[in-house]
Design a protein around this motif. Sequence first.
Motif, PDB file in Angstrom:
ATOM      1  N   SER A 320     -30.544   6.131 -10.105  1.00 34.41           N
ATOM      2  CA  SER A 320     -30.773   7.492 -10.586  1.00 34.41           C
ATOM      3  C   SER A 320     -31.014   7.473 -12.088  1.00 34.41           C
ATOM      4  CB  SER A 320     -29.566   8.375 -10.273  1.00 34.41           C
ATOM      5  OG  SER A 320     -29.656   9.603 -10.968  1.00 34.41           O
ATOM      6  N   ARG A 321     -32.031   8.224 -12.525  1.00 36.53           N
ATOM      7  CA  ARG A 321     -32.369   8.278 -13.946  1.00 36.53           C
ATOM      8  C   ARG A 321     -31.187   8.765 -14.779  1.00 36.53           C
ATOM      9  NH1 ARG A 321     -37.382   8.100 -15.443  1.00 36.53           N
ATOM     10  NH2 ARG A 321     -38.133   9.009 -13.484  1.00 36.53           N
ATOM     11  N   GLN A 322     -30.337   9.589 -14.172  1.00 33.66           N
ATOM     12  CA  GLN A 322     -29.196  10.111 -14.921  1.00 33.66           C
ATOM     13  C   GLN A 322     -28.089   9.079 -15.091  1.00 33.66           C
ATOM     14  OE1 GLN A 322     -28.751  13.833 -12.568  1.00 33.66           O
ATOM     15  NE2 GLN A 322     -28.926  14.864 -14.526  1.00 33.66           N
ATOM     16  N   ASP A 323     -28.175   7.982 -14.336  1.00 34.32           N
ATOM     17  CA  ASP A 323     -27.258   6.866 -14.537  1.00 34.32           C
ATOM     18  C   ASP A 323     -28.045   5.772 -15.255  1.00 34.32           C
ATOM     19  OD1 ASP A 323     -25.566   4.693 -14.432  1.00 34.32           O
ATOM     20  OD2 ASP A 323     -24.822   5.159 -12.424  1.00 34.32           O
ATOM     21  N   HIS A 324     -28.048   5.838 -16.576  1.00 37.47           N
ATOM     22  CA  HIS A 324     -28.883   4.946 -17.372  1.00 37.47           C
ATOM     23  C   HIS A 324     -28.526   3.478 -17.148  1.00 37.47           C
ATOM     24  CE1 HIS A 324     -30.308   8.548 -19.367  1.00 37.47           C
ATOM     25  NE2 HIS A 324     -29.070   8.870 -19.684  1.00 37.47           N
ATOM     26  N   VAL A 327     -30.123   2.182 -13.816  1.00 32.06           N
ATOM     27  CA  VAL A 327     -31.561   1.936 -13.934  1.00 32.06           C
ATOM     28  C   VAL A 327     -31.821   0.700 -14.783  1.00 32.06           C
ATOM     29  CG1 VAL A 327     -33.730   2.864 -14.825  1.00 32.06           C
ATOM     30  CG2 VAL A 327     -32.157   4.349 -13.563  1.00 32.06           C
ATOM     31  N   ARG A 331     -33.812  -2.701 -13.698  1.00 35.42           N
ATOM     32  CA  ARG A 331     -34.962  -3.199 -14.453  1.00 35.42           C
ATOM     33  C   ARG A 331     -34.736  -4.632 -14.918  1.00 35.42           C
ATOM     34  NH1 ARG A 331     -36.096   2.377 -17.856  1.00 35.42           N
ATOM     35  NH2 ARG A 331     -37.535   3.308 -16.336  1.00 35.42           N
ATOM     36  N   GLN A 345     -38.932  -0.919  -7.549  1.00 38.50           N
ATOM     37  CA  GLN A 345     -37.887  -0.097  -8.148  1.00 38.50           C
ATOM     38  C   GLN A 345     -38.154   1.365  -7.868  1.00 38.50           C
ATOM     39  OE1 GLN A 345     -37.202  -0.802 -12.318  1.00 38.50           O
ATOM     40  NE2 GLN A 345     -35.260   0.324 -12.323  1.00 38.50           N
ATOM     41  N   ILE A 347     -36.700   5.207  -8.655  1.00 41.44           N
ATOM     42  CA  ILE A 347     -35.826   5.922  -9.583  1.00 41.44           C
ATOM     43  C   ILE A 347     -35.819   7.402  -9.223  1.00 41.44           C
ATOM     44  CG2 ILE A 347     -35.353   6.464 -11.993  1.00 41.44           C
ATOM     45  CD1 ILE A 347     -36.931   3.976 -12.769  1.00 41.44           C
ATOM     46  N   ALA A 349     -34.837  11.327 -10.003  1.00 44.92           N
ATOM     47  CA  ALA A 349     -34.741  12.122 -11.228  1.00 44.92           C
ATOM     48  C   ALA A 349     -33.315  12.562 -11.498  1.00 44.92           C
ATOM     49  CB  ALA A 349     -35.661  13.332 -11.138  1.00 44.92           C
ATOM     50  N   THR A 350     -32.561  12.837 -10.437  1.00 46.99           N
ATOM     51  CA  THR A 350     -31.188  13.310 -10.590  1.00 46.99           C
ATOM     52  C   THR A 350     -30.285  12.576  -9.605  1.00 46.99           C
ATOM     53  OG1 THR A 350     -31.497  15.086  -8.968  1.00 46.99           O
ATOM     54  CG2 THR A 350     -31.948  15.612 -11.286  1.00 46.99           C
TER      55      THR A 350
END
Length: 381
Positions: A320-324, A327, A331, A345, A347, A349-350
């Motif tokens: 999730s993008r909100q869990d930096h 992600v 990567r 991969q 990803i 958004a929320t």
Amino acid sequence: MTDVSWNFSITSYWFIGAVAALTVALGLGTVVSWEWPRLRLARRTLGIFLTQAMVTATLAAVVNAQADFYSSSGELVAAFSGGSAPAPPVTVPTTYVGMIAADQRGPQPWDRQQQPHRHGLLVETAIRGRRTGYDLPADIYLPSAYFNQHQRTRRFPVVELTDGYPGSPHVWLHALHLVDVLNHLIATHRIAPMIAVLPTQDPVAGRDSECVDAVGGARAGTYLGQDVPDTVARQFRTIPTRAGWAILGYSTGGFCAVNTALRYSGQFSAAASLSGYFRPLTDITTGDLYRNDAPVRSSDTPMLSVRRRHQPLRFYLFGSRQDHQEVALDRAFAAQVRRPDRATQAIAATGGHNFQTWDRALPSALEWIGRALHPVSSKPA
């Protein structure tokens, strides 16, 4: 997900600071008004209650931010309101089998089934490991096509599923609605019919095995990577090559899926990780898995072992993008993948590190597995 017009982040420093400030303000207000005569008892009781509630809320907000369980108010509200299932619920019959093993002979209860089983069949059993000797509970989903009298020789692809810690095979059935999702994807022709195997991954109750062979300890890696596939392949009509086998997990199970596929690439051709990681954890829940044996630990570190020799693998990495951090880990691992291996991969958004997020991610992950196994999965034997 429930529609919340006042959706906002609950993991930011501003939100945690606001909750903490409100807690302090309530505490100070209770102290200042303690001796006021009007409605003294009711005011004191309410002040103490609200202050304690806000202290709890502050601690919960800090823990949530650290673990990223829920990333927004909308997600939290949806979780407590029940949300919606990702696929139409169906009733799937269950047959109970005491234990199955690779060396068993003779027909099994599912082989004698005369009903068409329109929504498939769930086999509740225990799998005995030929190498480890473990007898651990497992659930096995057989699609309705398995009982089609016109396809009695057809062999099916298999996805083995690994869960988080603490967890159990039943989490896939109840929290993630696995059978409903599989039936929906199969019925809408988004994936070919496949067998799903839900083994127990922690041989020692209450201890996180990390799905590895501990030095001088439990042999969870051998059980999941060899014993379980060996038994399932001998007892069910599965595709006999690695091209028909994949492994999928969430959180700790995400690490398990990637690491098991690398360790046993002769068995699996694809691995999918939902919010997983790529280095084994050792803490109070695992105990000392490696006893300072650096080479063994290194061999259980996908970030390193993906560069070592193994049969070609495909990886699906969801975060999730909100869990930096999540992600970034995906990567970093994808950057280590070299052909003929491939990494995809995905990803969102929320979403936080929770079942609601994995519930939404599961259909896409299974569709990816269906495509990864497609060259052989849709053909009868």
